[in-house]
Write an enzyme that holds these catalytic residues in place. Structure first.
Site, mmCIF file in Angstrom:
data_model
loop_
_atom_site.group_PDB
_atom_site.id
_atom_site.type_symbol
_atom_site.label_atom_id
_atom_site.label_comp_id
_atom_site.label_asym_id
_atom_site.label_seq_id
_atom_site.Cartn_x
_atom_site.Cartn_y
_atom_site.Cartn_z
ATOM 1 N N ASP A 1 -11.108 2.469 3.785
ATOM 2 C CA ASP A 1 -11.393 1.035 3.616
ATOM 3 C C ASP A 1 -12.906 0.798 3.506
ATOM 4 O OD1 ASP A 1 -9.298 -0.719 3.297
ATOM 5 O OD2 ASP A 1 -8.889 -0.933 5.442
ATOM 6 N N GLN B 1 -4.543 -1.508 9.446
ATOM 7 C CA GLN B 1 -4.410 -2.829 8.816
ATOM 8 C C GLN B 1 -4.997 -3.924 9.722
ATOM 9 O OE1 GLN B 1 -3.136 -3.502 5.638
ATOM 10 N NE2 GLN B 1 -3.923 -5.554 6.079
ATOM 11 N N LYS C 1 0.841 -1.203 0.000
ATOM 12 C CA LYS C 1 0.000 0.000 0.000
ATOM 13 C C LYS C 1 0.879 1.257 0.000
ATOM 14 C CE LYS C 1 -3.777 -2.496 2.111
ATOM 15 N NZ LYS C 1 -4.466 -2.957 3.316
#
Ligand code: NAP
Length: 277
Positions: free
Chosen positions: A117, A94, A50
Site C-alpha cells: 500500500d 485494510q 482485491k
C-alpha cells in the site's frame, strides 16, 4: 469543445494482463496477505475486490478475517508473523481499523519491503526523495493514466484538491518529480476557484459532489476526478458539477477512471514485491 474521456478501465485491464503474464512466469506465485479486522461493509467489499483482482492476475492471496474485538497486540503479532513468512510477498491491512487499534502503529510494523500500500514512513520518505520504491496505488494510477494519454506534467500548473496521505500528498510528490508546478488545496484553502482556474492539470479528490463547477476550469485543462461523491439524485458525479467536460480537454468519467487504476496498481505493487523477494 467536448473532453476526451480517459478510459481507466481499459488501461487497468491492460496493466492487469501484463501483471498476470509476469506472475504466471514466476516459479512461486506472487502472494498477498489480505488482513481484514471487523466487518465494516465498505472494507469487506474492498477486500473482496482485491481478492478477485489477485485471482485475475495470477496472484495468490492468504486471507485473515479477524473479529472487531481483535486487540492491537494480536494484530501486531499477525503482522510480525507475516513479515517473517518467506511465502508472503505483500501485506495489506485494510483500513480503517477499529478505533481501539492505532493505525499508524500497525502500518509502521509492516516490513517496508512488503508494504504494497506504500503507507510505511520508509516508502513515504523514498517518495519524498524522488526514489520511490512502492507508490501508493491511487496516485500511481493517476500518473499512469496521464502517461497513457501523453499528458506530460512538466512545466504545467498542477492543482490537487486533497491533502491526505493516500491521495494528495503522494500525488504532489509524483507530479513535482515529473516537472509539474504543484498547488495542494484543502478545506482551508482561500479562493479555491481562482486556484483551480490556473490549473493545466486539475485533480479533485474532495469527496464533495459538485464542488468544482465549469467556471472553475481553465479551457483545455486536463481534469481528473478521484472521488465517488453522488449528486442529489444519487448518481455518482464525483466532485464535478455539470458541463465541466465542455471546458476540459481530457476528463475522467465518474466511474471507470481512477477507481480501476487504483486496483490495478495494487497488483503492480504485489508483483514488484514478488520480483524483489
Ligand atoms: P479525505 O482524507 O477525507 O480527504 C479529502 C480532502 O479533500 C481533504 O484534504 C479535505 O481537506 C479536502 N476537502 C474537503 N472538502 C473540501 C472543500 N470544500 N474544499 C477544498 N478541499 C476540500 O479523503 P481521501 O481518503 O483522501 O479520499 C478522497 C476522496 O477520494 C474520497 O471521496 C474517497 O472515497 C475517494 N477515493 C477514491 C479512490 C479511487 O480509487 N477512486 C481512492 C482513494 C480515495 P482537509 O484536509 O482540510 O480536511
Amino acid at each position: 469543445m467536448s473532453a476526451i474521456m480517459m478510459d481507466g478501465k481499459a488501461l487497468a485491464a491492460d496493466i492487469k494482463r501484463d501483471v498476470k503474464a509476469k506472475a504466471l512466469s514466476m516459479e512461486h506465485p506472487p502472494t498477498l496477505a489480505l488482513v481484514l479486522v471487523g466487518d465494516d461493509p465498505a472494507s469487506v467489499t474492498y477486500v473482496t475486490h482485491k481478492r478477485r483482482d489477485c485471482a485475475d492476475c495470477g496472484i495468490r492471496t492468504v486471507d485473515y478475517t479477524l473479529g472487531a474485538e481483535t486487540t492491537q497486540e494480536e494484530l501486531l503479532g499477525l503482522v510480525a508473523e507475516l513479515n517473517g513468512r518467506r511465502d508472503v510477498d505483500g501485506i495489506l491491512v485494510q483500513l480503517p481499523l477499529p478505533s481501539h487499534i492505532h493505525e499508524r502503529t500497525i502500518l509502521e510494523a509492516i516490513d517496508p519491503k512488503k508494504d504494497v500500500d506504500a503507507f510505511h514512513p520508509f516508502n513515504v520518505g523514498r517518495l519524498m526523495q524522488f526514489v520511490p520504491c512502492y507508490v501508493p496505488c491511487t496516485p500511481a494510477g493517476i500518473m499512469a493514466l496521464l502517461r497513457r494519454y501523453d499528458i506530460d506534467p512538466a512545466g504545467k500548473e498542477c492543482v490537487i484538491i486533497n491533502r491526505s496521505n493516500i491521495v494528495g500528498k503522494p500525488l504532489a510528490m509524483l507530479l513535482l518529480q515529473a516537472g509539474g508546478t504543484v498547488t495542494v488545496c484543502h478545506s482551508r484553502t482561500a479562493d479555491l476557484a481562482r486556484r483551480c482556474r490556473q490549473a493545466d492539470i486539475l485533480i479533485a479528490a474532495a469527496g464533495k459532489a459538485g464542488l468544482v463547477t465549469a467556471d472553475m476550469i481553465k479551457p483545455g485543462a486536463v481534469v481528473v476526478g478521484v472521488s465517488m461523491a453522488r449528486d442529489d439524485a444519487g448518481h455518482i458525479c464525483g466532485d464535478f458539477g455539470p458541463a465541466v467536460g465542455d471546458k476540459a480537454s481530457y476528463l475522467t468519467p465518474p466511474t471507470g477512471g481512477v477507481g480501476p487504476m487504483t486496483r490495478a496498481m495494487l497488483m503492480v505493487n504485489v508483483l514488484k514485491a514478488a520480483e524483489n523477494r
